[in-house]
Motif scaffolding. Structure first.
Motif, short mmCIF file in Angstrom:
data_model
loop_
_atom_site.label_atom_id
_atom_site.label_comp_id
_atom_site.label_asym_id
_atom_site.label_seq_id
_atom_site.Cartn_x
_atom_site.Cartn_y
_atom_site.Cartn_z
N HIS A 100 0.84 -1.20 0.00
CA HIS A 100 0.00 0.00 0.00
C HIS A 100 0.88 1.26 0.00
N CYS A 101 1.80 1.25 -0.97
CA CYS A 101 2.69 2.41 -1.10
C CYS A 101 2.89 2.69 -2.58
N GLY A 102 3.63 3.75 -2.89
CA GLY A 102 3.93 4.08 -4.26
C GLY A 102 5.26 3.47 -4.69
N GLU A 103 5.47 3.40 -6.01
CA GLU A 103 6.76 2.90 -6.50
C GLU A 103 7.91 3.73 -5.93
N GLU A 104 7.68 5.00 -5.71
CA GLU A 104 8.73 5.88 -5.20
C GLU A 104 9.13 5.56 -3.76
N ASP A 105 8.40 4.66 -3.11
CA ASP A 105 8.70 4.28 -1.73
C ASP A 105 9.43 2.93 -1.63
N LEU A 106 9.51 2.17 -2.72
CA LEU A 106 10.05 0.82 -2.65
C LEU A 106 11.55 0.83 -2.40
N GLN A 107 11.98 -0.04 -1.51
CA GLN A 107 13.38 -0.15 -1.11
C GLN A 107 13.93 -1.52 -1.50
N LEU A 108 15.04 -1.54 -2.20
CA LEU A 108 15.70 -2.78 -2.57
C LEU A 108 16.21 -3.49 -1.33
N ALA A 142 3.62 -7.31 20.07
CA ALA A 142 4.16 -5.99 19.76
C ALA A 142 4.96 -6.01 18.46
N ALA A 143 5.73 -7.09 18.25
CA ALA A 143 6.52 -7.22 17.02
C ALA A 143 5.60 -7.38 15.81
N LEU A 144 4.54 -8.18 15.97
CA LEU A 144 3.63 -8.41 14.85
C LEU A 144 2.89 -7.13 14.47
N ASP A 145 2.56 -6.34 15.44
CA ASP A 145 1.79 -5.13 15.19
C ASP A 145 2.54 -4.12 14.31
N LYS A 146 3.86 -4.17 14.33
CA LYS A 146 4.63 -3.19 13.56
C LYS A 146 5.31 -3.80 12.33
N ASP A 235 8.89 -0.84 2.20
CA ASP A 235 8.40 0.52 2.09
C ASP A 235 9.37 1.39 2.89
N ALA A 236 10.16 2.18 2.19
CA ALA A 236 11.23 2.95 2.83
C ALA A 236 10.72 4.05 3.75
N ARG A 237 9.44 4.35 3.71
CA ARG A 237 8.91 5.42 4.56
C ARG A 237 9.01 5.08 6.05
N TYR A 238 9.22 3.79 6.36
CA TYR A 238 9.27 3.38 7.76
C TYR A 238 10.68 3.31 8.33
N GLY A 239 11.64 3.86 7.63
CA GLY A 239 12.98 4.02 8.17
C GLY A 239 13.67 2.71 8.48
N THR A 240 14.15 2.59 9.73
CA THR A 240 15.03 1.48 10.12
C THR A 240 14.28 0.26 10.63
N LEU A 274 18.02 1.72 0.08
CA LEU A 274 18.75 0.75 0.90
C LEU A 274 20.05 1.34 1.43
N LEU A 275 20.76 2.09 0.61
CA LEU A 275 22.01 2.70 1.05
C LEU A 275 21.77 3.68 2.19
N GLU A 276 20.65 4.39 2.14
CA GLU A 276 20.31 5.29 3.25
C GLU A 276 20.06 4.49 4.53
N LEU A 277 19.42 3.32 4.41
CA LEU A 277 19.20 2.46 5.57
C LEU A 277 20.54 2.01 6.14
N GLN A 278 21.47 1.60 5.28
CA GLN A 278 22.79 1.17 5.74
C GLN A 278 23.49 2.28 6.53
N LYS A 279 23.42 3.49 6.02
CA LYS A 279 24.10 4.61 6.67
C LYS A 279 23.52 4.89 8.05
N SER A 280 22.25 4.59 8.24
CA SER A 280 21.59 4.95 9.50
C SER A 280 21.81 3.93 10.61
N ILE A 281 22.38 2.76 10.28
CA ILE A 281 22.60 1.72 11.30
C ILE A 281 24.07 1.33 11.29
N PRO A 282 24.84 1.68 12.33
CA PRO A 282 26.26 1.30 12.39
C PRO A 282 26.43 -0.22 12.34
N THR A 283 27.48 -0.65 11.67
CA THR A 283 27.73 -2.09 11.51
C THR A 283 27.79 -2.81 12.85
#
Length: 292
Positions: A100-108, A142-146, A235-240, A274-283
């Motif tokens: 339920h998102c747009g193509e512009e939201d899809l994350q590899l 709680a995990a299932l809900d999100k 859906d990349a709108r949900y961040g990390t 995806l690269l933005e997601l990588q940058k936001s979470i330290p290895t």
């Protein structure tokens, strides 16, 4: 809301035929044969080994039940076939519909291949991909809900009767009876002993989309040929939200310029998220979802 979205939301999975054209189907079979042969010959190191259910995978067993990172540029022409299909019109349209998102939201995210072992039949235990087996009911709920920010799918290149699911279990914590069958790291002797379980059989070219926190397991018969495309997107709108579950597989190679160069314009945009997601979470903060 589309019919497949209705089914997906209520059952936690939906089977969709016809997403692979005849031309793409033969290309995907050929590419799969090439990377499977490389894996079994020992020249492709990224594999899922018999005896190890979840990452990190090791090399303790020469038999394999999966090929990892099939879009990796070191796989050359095969990688291009896989990445072209991963970013194809019909597949991405279905993913956007179900998320339920747009193509512009899809994350590899991930693209792997599930195969039959050659020497040993093998099974995965009942699990949810990002909820530990000993989670308390309230933690599980709680995990299932999100867990609605991504979608996983299997596309069969040959008839596939490996995946078992409990319909509707993506929405509610396990019952006491279901916990009995899913509280250890041992695979079941009979998956259908799980209350509510059903076996999904896919015909060649069919795709099952499923919520990866649905209660599910799999059984691999080493005597039956299997080559099933196994992938996910988000859906990349949900961040990390999906960071741990995706990055635990080791995706440093997606920063390779050769990978970006092989992607379609849509694929490049999906990769950027995806690269933005990588940058936001330290290895050093990446952990593994499950053990076994």
């Amino acid at each position: 809301m589309s019919p497949i979205k209705d089914t997906y939301d209520s059952q936690g999975f939906v089977v969709v035929p016809g997403l692979v054209s005849l031309q793409d189907f033969s290309k995907l079979q050929e590419a799969s044969d090439l990377v499977i042969n490389r894996t079994r010959e020992g020249s492709w190191p990224y594999r899922r080994t018999v005896g190890k259910q979840f990452p990190p995978f090791d090399n303790d067993n020469p038999d394999s039940w999966g090929v990892q990172h099939v879009m990796h540029p070191d796989l050359q022409g095969s990688a291009i076939v896989f990445s072209n299909w991963y970013t194809s019109d019909d597949l991405t349209r279905a993913c956007a519909d179900l998320l339920h998102c747009g193509e512009e939201d899809l994350q590899l995210e991930l693209f792997n291949l599930l195969i039959n072992p050659l020497e040993h039949s093998f099974a995965l235990r009942w699990h949810r991909d990002d909820v530990k087996e000993n989670a308390l009911p309230e933690e599980e709920q709680a995990a299932l809900d999100k867990w609605h920010t991504g979608i996983q799918w299997n596309t069969a290149l040959y008839e596939d009767s490996c995946l078992y699911v409990v319909p509707g279990s993506h929405q509610i914590a396990r019952t006491p009876e279901q916990r009995v069958h899913s509280c250890t790291i041992d695979p079941p002797s009979d998956p259908l002993d799980m209350p509510g379980a059903v076996l999904l059989t896919l015909k060649p070219g069919e795709t099952v989309f499923y919520n990866s926190n649905i209660l599910h397991c799999a059984a691999y018969d080493h005597t039956v040929k299997r080559a099933t495309l196994h992938a996910c997107t988000a859906d990349a709108r949900y961040g990390t939200a999906r960071g741990r579950n995706i990055l635990q597989h080791g995706l440093s190679w997606v920063n390779d310029e050769r990978f970006k160069d092989q992607l379609t314009p849509r694929g490049k945009r999906m990769l950027g998220r995806l690269l933005e997601l990588q940058k936001s979470i330290p290895t050093n903060e990446i952990s593994y979802s499950l053990e076994g």
